[in-house]
Structure formats: structure tokens, C-alpha cells
Write a protein that holds these residues in place. Sequence first.
Motif, PDB file in Angstrom:
ATOM      1  N   MET A   1     -17.981  -8.827  33.448  1.00  0.00           N
ATOM      2  CA  MET A   1     -18.998  -8.443  34.423  1.00  0.00           C
ATOM      3  C   MET A   1     -19.566  -7.063  34.110  1.00  0.00           C
ATOM      4  SD  MET A   1     -20.511  -9.454  37.293  1.00  0.00           S
ATOM      5  CE  MET A   1     -19.406 -10.564  38.185  1.00  0.00           C
ATOM      6  N   LYS A   2     -20.889  -6.930  34.253  1.00  0.00           N
ATOM      7  CA  LYS A   2     -21.531  -5.629  34.137  1.00  0.00           C
ATOM      8  C   LYS A   2     -21.708  -5.052  35.535  1.00  0.00           C
ATOM      9  CE  LYS A   2     -24.003  -6.204  29.782  1.00  0.00           C
ATOM     10  NZ  LYS A   2     -25.323  -6.077  29.105  1.00  0.00           N
ATOM     11  N   MET A   3     -21.527  -3.727  35.646  1.00  0.00           N
ATOM     12  CA  MET A   3     -21.632  -3.063  36.935  1.00  0.00           C
ATOM     13  C   MET A   3     -22.659  -1.942  36.880  1.00  0.00           C
ATOM     14  SD  MET A   3     -18.608  -4.713  37.175  1.00  0.00           S
ATOM     15  CE  MET A   3     -17.562  -3.780  36.081  1.00  0.00           C
ATOM     16  N   ILE A   4     -23.503  -1.881  37.906  1.00  0.00           N
ATOM     17  CA  ILE A   4     -24.427  -0.764  38.065  1.00  0.00           C
ATOM     18  C   ILE A   4     -23.923   0.081  39.231  1.00  0.00           C
ATOM     19  CG2 ILE A   4     -26.782  -0.090  38.668  1.00  0.00           C
ATOM     20  CD1 ILE A   4     -27.781  -2.598  37.312  1.00  0.00           C
ATOM     21  N   LEU A   5     -23.671   1.346  38.950  1.00  0.00           N
ATOM     22  CA  LEU A   5     -23.152   2.273  39.954  1.00  0.00           C
ATOM     23  C   LEU A   5     -24.156   3.401  40.153  1.00  0.00           C
ATOM     24  CD1 LEU A   5     -20.868   3.513  41.728  1.00  0.00           C
ATOM     25  CD2 LEU A   5     -20.004   4.588  39.633  1.00  0.00           C
ATOM     26  N   LEU A   6     -24.579   3.605  41.388  1.00  0.00           N
ATOM     27  CA  LEU A   6     -25.474   4.707  41.711  1.00  0.00           C
ATOM     28  C   LEU A   6     -24.675   5.810  42.397  1.00  0.00           C
ATOM     29  CD1 LEU A   6     -27.233   1.850  42.245  1.00  0.00           C
ATOM     30  CD2 LEU A   6     -29.025   3.552  42.598  1.00  0.00           C
ATOM     31  N   VAL A   7     -24.832   7.024  41.919  1.00  0.00           N
ATOM     32  CA  VAL A   7     -24.157   8.167  42.528  1.00  0.00           C
ATOM     33  C   VAL A   7     -25.195   9.213  42.910  1.00  0.00           C
ATOM     34  CG1 VAL A   7     -21.958   7.803  41.342  1.00  0.00           C
ATOM     35  CG2 VAL A   7     -23.730   9.193  40.251  1.00  0.00           C
ATOM     36  N   ARG A   8     -24.801  10.066  43.828  1.00  0.00           N
ATOM     37  CA  ARG A   8     -25.702  11.078  44.371  1.00  0.00           C
ATOM     38  C   ARG A   8     -24.878  12.307  44.710  1.00  0.00           C
ATOM     39  NH1 ARG A   8     -28.710  10.007  50.179  1.00  0.00           N
ATOM     40  NH2 ARG A   8     -29.867  11.975  50.343  1.00  0.00           N
TER      41      ARG A   8
ATOM     42  N   LYS B   1      -9.238   0.847  35.196  1.00  0.00           N
ATOM     43  CA  LYS B   1      -7.986   0.157  34.870  1.00  0.00           C
ATOM     44  C   LYS B   1      -8.247  -1.315  34.530  1.00  0.00           C
ATOM     45  CE  LYS B   1      -4.977   3.050  37.751  1.00  0.00           C
ATOM     46  NZ  LYS B   1      -4.082   3.087  38.948  1.00  0.00           N
ATOM     47  N   TYR B   2      -9.393  -1.824  34.966  1.00  0.00           N
ATOM     48  CA  TYR B   2      -9.716  -3.242  34.762  1.00  0.00           C
ATOM     49  C   TYR B   2     -10.902  -3.453  33.822  1.00  0.00           C
ATOM     50  CZ  TYR B   2      -6.578  -4.217  38.667  1.00  0.00           C
ATOM     51  OH  TYR B   2      -5.477  -4.327  39.480  1.00  0.00           O
ATOM     52  N   PHE B   3     -11.807  -2.492  33.771  1.00  0.00           N
ATOM     53  CA  PHE B   3     -13.014  -2.655  32.958  1.00  0.00           C
ATOM     54  C   PHE B   3     -13.229  -1.425  32.076  1.00  0.00           C
ATOM     55  CE2 PHE B   3     -13.739  -5.034  36.888  1.00  0.00           C
ATOM     56  CZ  PHE B   3     -14.150  -6.274  36.405  1.00  0.00           C
ATOM     57  N   PRO B   4     -13.723  -1.621  30.850  1.00  0.00           N
ATOM     58  CA  PRO B   4     -14.057  -0.471  30.004  1.00  0.00           C
ATOM     59  C   PRO B   4     -15.318   0.221  30.518  1.00  0.00           C
ATOM     60  CG  PRO B   4     -14.726  -2.502  28.926  1.00  0.00           C
ATOM     61  CD  PRO B   4     -13.960  -2.910  30.162  1.00  0.00           C
ATOM     62  N   LEU B   5     -15.465   1.476  30.175  1.00  0.00           N
ATOM     63  CA  LEU B   5     -16.608   2.254  30.633  1.00  0.00           C
ATOM     64  C   LEU B   5     -17.935   1.674  30.150  1.00  0.00           C
ATOM     65  CD1 LEU B   5     -17.479   4.816  32.173  1.00  0.00           C
ATOM     66  CD2 LEU B   5     -17.270   6.088  30.025  1.00  0.00           C
ATOM     67  N   THR B   6     -17.902   0.968  29.027  1.00  0.00           N
ATOM     68  CA  THR B   6     -19.132   0.391  28.466  1.00  0.00           C
ATOM     69  C   THR B   6     -19.740  -0.685  29.363  1.00  0.00           C
ATOM     70  OG1 THR B   6     -17.760  -1.138  27.172  1.00  0.00           O
ATOM     71  CG2 THR B   6     -18.523   0.874  26.068  1.00  0.00           C
ATOM     72  N   GLN B   7     -18.962  -1.224  30.298  1.00  0.00           N
ATOM     73  CA  GLN B   7     -19.486  -2.254  31.200  1.00  0.00           C
ATOM     74  C   GLN B   7     -20.077  -1.658  32.475  1.00  0.00           C
ATOM     75  OE1 GLN B   7     -16.063  -5.409  29.856  1.00  0.00           O
ATOM     76  NE2 GLN B   7     -16.982  -5.789  31.855  1.00  0.00           N
ATOM     77  N   PHE B   8     -20.148  -0.330  32.532  1.00  0.00           N
ATOM     78  CA  PHE B   8     -20.743   0.349  33.681  1.00  0.00           C
ATOM     79  C   PHE B   8     -22.020   1.061  33.252  1.00  0.00           C
ATOM     80  CE2 PHE B   8     -16.286   0.013  34.679  1.00  0.00           C
ATOM     81  CZ  PHE B   8     -16.245  -0.234  36.046  1.00  0.00           C
ATOM     82  N   HIS B   9     -23.008   1.006  34.114  1.00  0.00           N
ATOM     83  CA  HIS B   9     -24.184   1.866  33.943  1.00  0.00           C
ATOM     84  C   HIS B   9     -24.293   2.713  35.197  1.00  0.00           C
ATOM     85  CE1 HIS B   9     -28.038   3.407  32.743  1.00  0.00           C
ATOM     86  NE2 HIS B   9     -28.526   3.083  33.922  1.00  0.00           N
ATOM     87  N   ILE B  10     -24.230   4.026  35.011  1.00  0.00           N
ATOM     88  CA  ILE B  10     -24.231   4.947  36.145  1.00  0.00           C
ATOM     89  C   ILE B  10     -25.627   5.530  36.301  1.00  0.00           C
ATOM     90  CG2 ILE B  10     -23.213   7.028  37.125  1.00  0.00           C
ATOM     91  CD1 ILE B  10     -20.686   6.383  35.531  1.00  0.00           C
ATOM     92  N   VAL B  11     -26.202   5.318  37.470  1.00  0.00           N
ATOM     93  CA  VAL B  11     -27.563   5.754  37.776  1.00  0.00           C
ATOM     94  C   VAL B  11     -27.508   7.037  38.589  1.00  0.00           C
ATOM     95  CG1 VAL B  11     -29.707   5.152  38.967  1.00  0.00           C
ATOM     96  CG2 VAL B  11     -28.417   3.391  37.744  1.00  0.00           C
ATOM     97  N   ASP B  12     -28.308   8.002  38.207  1.00  0.00           N
ATOM     98  CA  ASP B  12     -28.442   9.241  38.975  1.00  0.00           C
ATOM     99  C   ASP B  12     -29.337   8.943  40.174  1.00  0.00           C
ATOM    100  OD1 ASP B  12     -29.007  11.723  40.023  1.00  0.00           O
ATOM    101  OD2 ASP B  12     -29.361  12.690  38.085  1.00  0.00           O
ATOM    102  N   GLY B  13     -28.721   8.797  41.350  1.00  0.00           N
ATOM    103  CA  GLY B  13     -29.484   8.439  42.543  1.00  0.00           C
ATOM    104  C   GLY B  13     -30.517   9.479  42.920  1.00  0.00           C
TER     105      GLY B  13
END
Length: 373
Positions: A200-207, A267-279
Amino acid sequence: MKMSLNSYVYHEEQTGILPRAKGLCCRRVTKTKILGLLVLVGIGLFLLTISGPHYDMNQKMESGSRRRILPKITDYMDPVDKAKFGSVGNNRLDRGNIQNNIPFHKKRDYRQRLPTCLIIGVKKAGTGAMVQYLKLHPDIVVADRELNFFDYERNYNLGFDYYKTLMPMSYEGQITMEKTSNYFHNKETEWRVHSMNSSMKMILLVREPIARAVSDYLQRKLKDKDTMDLQPTFEELIIRPKNGKINEGYPGIRPSFYYKHMVRWLKYFPLTQFHIVDGDNLVRNPYEEMFAVENFLGLPHLITRDRFVFSEKKGFYCMSLDGVNGTRQEQCLSKGKGRKHPDIDEGVMEMLTDLFRPLNQQFYKLIGRKFDW
């Protein structure tokens, strides 16, 4: 007198006469017949070419250049829509209907699918805007509401087949997505997502974490307008009255502990499966952030810069959508976006800054990226 086999073959070679087989008729093929056959084959190939969906008789080739044959506008329509187009002279596509943005010849296997990408949070960091912007891309379909499948045990226990029934319909090649802003900070979510799809790919938005917490508080307060004025202040909720320390258990502040939550997910997914968006940058420059999301998903860049128009009235970017007769119409996010935050006590701000500073530094180190917080 008997003739041997060898003498018989020799006799035929000398005379050039082959024995006539019973019932066999040998016809002579002339050059005229071959030429006629080639002409017929050429005509057939030409007719097949001009009947294809990508051929346009009005397209011309410039001398010395290569031509890219583009599909006509009606190739993107269902037969019913194509008939309407021809009858009423409508020359636009409805971008609100994602099906109309896909060439008709690519519309295959229309059904519900499990998502291959999740928007996991965080709340009040721009997840709602992200969903609306993603819908501008024809290769993406997103569920219209937060499903809370992985963070609510009663929903998760209904199984993945039930989860699939909640997904929007999609064609082969489209990416199905779902957004639930509570997924990131819920302690049960990461292993449940992994049990369904470890790729699974994950998109994470942080602010900026303090601004996010204040925005979270404001949304909770405004949910019930009848009791809005009776709600405690941000300071009263964030500070423990007994010892005067930060109440880290307050639900409005917990999602801002990005480092603590990210450690669990990794612990479950590598960092490459995350895209972190600058909110924060999503508000200032939505095109830049969406361009990076398209890269992450491996999609062509179809969310163009002109799709974002700054609204002086709203104070942030709105979307420019296709209107009638080739015009554009402006569509902004909901009225709740861009609310003015209440002023926070300076002493409480200093305490929150001291709390988040080390956590932010750990988060930067963990993801290999720094934000301007």
C-alpha cells in the motif's frame, strides 16, 4: 520394356514434362492478378485505418515534421453522451464526471476495487483539499467520505469484501484511493493496513503542529453552534489544572506528535511507500505539491498549473474547472477552510513550542526531510 526409377526421372528432366495427377488443375498466376490482389489488400488496410478511434481526416502533416495523432473529443465519451454531443452541439466535457476524462477505448473492467493508496492524515493539515485536487486527475478515483475502516474495530471486523463495497467504481488502470484523517495517529491502523496490502502507498499531510492543534480545537468547538460559546478555551483544554503542564492526552493535540506515530508505521512499511506533503505549502503552492504527488503515484502530470487560481476574497487558491462552451468556473473549498484562529496565551505557546521542538527534530531525522517549523 521396364524403365528404372532413375531413367524415369532423367526422362522427365529432359523433356520438362511432369506426370499429370488425376483431378489436379494447374492455373497460371499472372502479374496482373498479383497486382490486383495487392490493390485490394491496400484498400482494406486503408479502410481499417480511417475507422480507428485515433484517426482524424482533418489532421495534416507539416513537411519535415512528425505528426502525433490525437483522439477527437468524442472519443472520450460513452455512446449516449456522444449522441447528445452531436445533437445539441455541446463542446465541453464535464470534469465532475471522472468517466468522461478517460478515452472511450480505455474504459475496461468497470468495477469496485480495494484501494492501492490511502490518505492517512493528518487531520486539519489539508486532507480535504488533497482529495478535491486529486479528483482533477482522470487516473484517480477517491471515496467521497471518510470510511474509518481501519481505525474502527467494528468496521474492520466486517472484512475486506465489505470494505470493497464502499469503494467508488473504477476502470482498469485507475488508482482507487480513500482518505480517513484519523488513520495516522490510531494505534491499530498500521498493522491492519499491512494485513490487507503490504504494498500500500500512503499519502501523509503534515502541518506546523501547534497551528494544526489550534485548528483541530476550533473545528471541534464549531461542531455544535448552540453550545459554541459555552465550550472551554484552547488553554483550558491544553493545560492540566492540577500541575499546569501540557495535557498530552487531549484528542486535539495527539495527531501533532508526528514522530511517535511515524515510528509505528515504519515498523510495517518502508519509508519509500510514504509521500509526505507539506500542508502549509499546499495552501501557498498547491500545484507544486500536486506535481510531487503525481510523481509518487507514477502518473502523468495532468493536474496543470492553470487549475489553481488564487482568490483574493478567500485568501487561498481555488480550483478552475471546465465550464460551458469552453469557459472556466471557479470552485473553492468549503466555507470552513481558512478560518481565523483565536489568539493563544503567549505562555501556553512557549510551553507547546518547547514540547514540540525535540519531537519535530526527531521527525526530520526519521524521514530525512526538514520543515520550516
